[in-house]
Enzyme design. Structure first.
Site, PDB file in Angstrom:
ATOM      1  N   ARG A   7     -10.661 -44.284  24.132  1.00  0.00           N
ATOM      2  CA  ARG A   7     -11.441 -43.464  23.268  1.00  0.00           C
ATOM      3  C   ARG A   7     -10.459 -42.375  22.769  1.00  0.00           C
ATOM      4  NH1 ARG A   7     -14.209 -39.572  24.910  1.00  0.00           N
ATOM      5  NH2 ARG A   7     -14.840 -40.914  26.723  1.00  0.00           N
ATOM      6  N   TYR A  56     -22.241 -38.745  -1.794  1.00  0.00           N
ATOM      7  CA  TYR A  56     -22.687 -40.022  -1.069  1.00  0.00           C
ATOM      8  C   TYR A  56     -23.878 -40.120  -0.192  1.00  0.00           C
ATOM      9  CZ  TYR A  56     -22.719 -44.015   2.273  1.00  0.00           C
ATOM     10  OH  TYR A  56     -22.981 -44.953   3.086  1.00  0.00           O
ATOM     11  N   ASP A  85     -13.768 -36.450  -0.147  1.00  0.00           N
ATOM     12  CA  ASP A  85     -14.321 -37.815   0.038  1.00  0.00           C
ATOM     13  C   ASP A  85     -13.267 -38.576  -0.999  1.00  0.00           C
ATOM     14  OD1 ASP A  85     -15.098 -40.213   0.242  1.00  0.00           O
ATOM     15  OD2 ASP A  85     -17.086 -39.647   1.063  1.00  0.00           O
ATOM     16  N   LYS A 107     -14.696 -49.792   2.525  1.00  0.00           N
ATOM     17  CA  LYS A 107     -14.474 -50.072   0.808  1.00  0.00           C
ATOM     18  C   LYS A 107     -13.284 -50.685   0.759  1.00  0.00           C
ATOM     19  CE  LYS A 107     -18.698 -48.254   1.477  1.00  0.00           C
ATOM     20  NZ  LYS A 107     -18.888 -47.070   1.242  1.00  0.00           N
TER      21      LYS A 107
HETATM   22  C1  LIG Z   1     -19.639 -45.878   2.076  1.00  0.00           C
HETATM   23  C2  LIG Z   1     -19.221 -44.661   1.726  1.00  0.00           C
HETATM   24  C3  LIG Z   1     -19.298 -43.453   2.973  1.00  0.00           C
HETATM   25  C4  LIG Z   1     -19.661 -43.953   4.362  1.00  0.00           C
HETATM   26  O1  LIG Z   1     -19.130 -44.753   4.706  1.00  0.00           O
HETATM   27  P1  LIG Z   1     -19.283 -45.795   5.802  1.00  0.00           P
HETATM   28  O2  LIG Z   1     -18.199 -46.659   6.358  1.00  0.00           O
HETATM   29  O3  LIG Z   1     -20.319 -46.847   5.294  1.00  0.00           O
HETATM   30  O4  LIG Z   1     -19.760 -45.271   7.134  1.00  0.00           O
HETATM   31  C5  LIG Z   1     -18.677 -42.306   2.389  1.00  0.00           C
HETATM   32  N1  LIG Z   1     -18.500 -41.993   1.322  1.00  0.00           N
HETATM   33  C6  LIG Z   1     -18.582 -42.869   0.192  1.00  0.00           C
HETATM   34  C7  LIG Z   1     -17.921 -42.403  -1.099  1.00  0.00           C
HETATM   35  C8  LIG Z   1     -18.924 -44.107   0.389  1.00  0.00           C
HETATM   36  O5  LIG Z   1     -18.847 -44.833  -0.618  1.00  0.00           O
END
Ligand SMILES: *Cc1c(COP(=O)(O)O)cnc(C)c1O
Length: 398
Positions: free
Chosen positions: A62, A114, A187, A212
């Site tokens: 971890r 988000y 982000d 993504k």
């Molecule tokens: C999907 C997404 C997240 C969250 O990510 P997860 O891997 O689903 O927890 C955060 N920010 C953006 C812009 C996203 O598209």
């Protein structure tokens, strides 16, 4: 059908040696057997030479693992940062950062953030932890200046935003934040480290939902954060290991494997998106197209300054209402009706009833998230097939 375009139409600059770094950084042949790929180290614990004397730096997975450490070094390099921490999801990275805020402190967050970030802030930070969160339209940096108080701890930036693809001027907001000693988080999920480098623009922390584009094949849930300051890293690492949202080692391997083709995938998807958006814009059955890579985007100048390309996310308004939009979605053959984005396959969704359904309807309407708005994540399929699929399906809305 126009599918021949110049690379300079959709890519404004190219990061130096991106794929070389994605393929080689921290990924040296392993010294015992010479295996070219970094091994998947599944051990949760590590033998010690004597009490408190581990063989290397690892004692418990971890807190550290050789496979994960290699991936973290690689992601840090791609984000032009010194340090990286990886997570079991993008949301785990997000809560790790937010949870460093104390009771009584304040976060300024972009209003078009988000959904999961908004959910965590509203339901945990505000309700349980006594942190104030202000959702502000920071596409105008002046609004940041107006909102800052001595309690402001973090400015949370997401750009391009989702699903209206607004652009926040990272450099301008980070400059204001620095003058006031406030931490900035970007982000970077939609742009990817290939198209945008927040650390070059003054951001303290860049985060990615690796679910993504980094993963890119819709088969891994993963997250990362990168930063340059060692003291900040230590604080975030303490938060991460205490909360325990570390990624599985097999997932680390999959992400490392996917990063090797990140440039190829993002380049192709961006090229496809540019061509696709241009066609969509000339289609009389479409009311309006929002794509950062088109001159029609109200902040296109800023996009060219801040990003290396327009990316592969497009939002558009179908002429008509929910009924026409539903007809379109039923008629599509190649696009898959699904949430998420950033994979090799093209996805389509209706934010008002899917990804953004939990946002109050008045807030949604104010942001322009109406029932005839659809969001597409353009993949790397043949773009002519994508255009044909969409044009045929649009006819069925009549
Ligand atoms: C999907 C997404 C997240 C969250 O990510 P997860 O891997 O689903 O927890 C955060 N920010 C953006 C812009 C996203 O598209």
């Amino acid at each position: 059908m126009i599918t021949q375009v110049q690379e300079t139409d959709y890519l404004y600059s190219i990061p130096k040696s991106f794929s070389t770094r994605a393929i080689h950084t921290a990924q040296h042949a392993e010294p015992i057997h010479g295996s070219v790929n970094v091994p998947i180290h599944l051990s949760t614990t590590y033998k010690q030479r004597g009490p408190g004397q581990p063989y290397s730096t690892f004692d418990y997975t971890r807190c550290g693992n050789p496979t994960r450490a290699a991936l973290e070094e690689c992601i840090a390099d791609l984000e032009n940062s010194k340090h990286c921490i990886t997570f079991s999801s993008g949301c785990a990275a997000i809560s790790c950062i937010i949870n460093t805020c104390k009771n009584g402190e304040q976060i300024i967050c972009c209003d078009d953030v988000y959904g999961g970030t908004q959910r965590y802030m509203r339901n945990f930070s505000v309700k349980n932890h006594g942190i104030e969160v202000l959702f502000v339209d920071i596409t105008d940096p002046e609004n940041v200046v107006k909102t800052i108080t001595e309690r402001t701890k973090i400015i949370w930036i997401e750009t391009p935003t989702n699903p209206t693809l607004k652009i926040v001027d990272i450099a301008a907001v980070c400059k204001i934040a620095k003058e006031n000693k406030i931490l900035t988080v970007v982000d970077n999920t939609f742009a990817t480290p290939y198209l945008q480098t927040p650390s070059n623009l003054g951001a303290d922390i860049s985060i990615n939902s690796g679910t993504k584009y980094m993963g890119g094949h819709d088969d891994v849930v993963f997250g990362s954060l990168t930063c340059n300051d060692k003291e900040l890293y230590d604080k975030l690492f303490f938060s991460a290991k205490s909360q325990g949202g570390c990624p599985s080692i097999f997932d680390c391997y999959l992400i490392m494997r996917s990063l090797k083709t990140l440039e190829l995938r993002v380049k192709q998807a961006t090229k496809n998106a540019y061509i696709f958006a241009k066609h969509l814009e000339s289609n009389p059955l479409v009311q309006k197209v929002i794509y950062p890579g088109l001159p029609s985007h109200p902040q296109h100048e800023l996009v060219r300054r801040q990003q290396r390309g327009g990316g592969a996310m497009i939002s558009f308004y179908v002429k008509g209402g929910f009924e026409e939009t539903s007809k379109l979605l039923k008629a599509l053959k190649i696009f898959t009706l699904a949430e998420s984005l950033g994979g090799v396959e093209s996805l389509i969704e209706v934010p008002s009833v899917m990804t953004h359904g939990s946002i109050p309807v008045d807030v949604r309407n104010q942001l322009g998230i109406t029932d005839n708005m659809v969001r597409v994540s353009i993949g790397i399929e043949n773009v002519e097939d994508l255009i044909n699929d969409m044009e045929e399906a649009l006819k069925s809305t009549q």
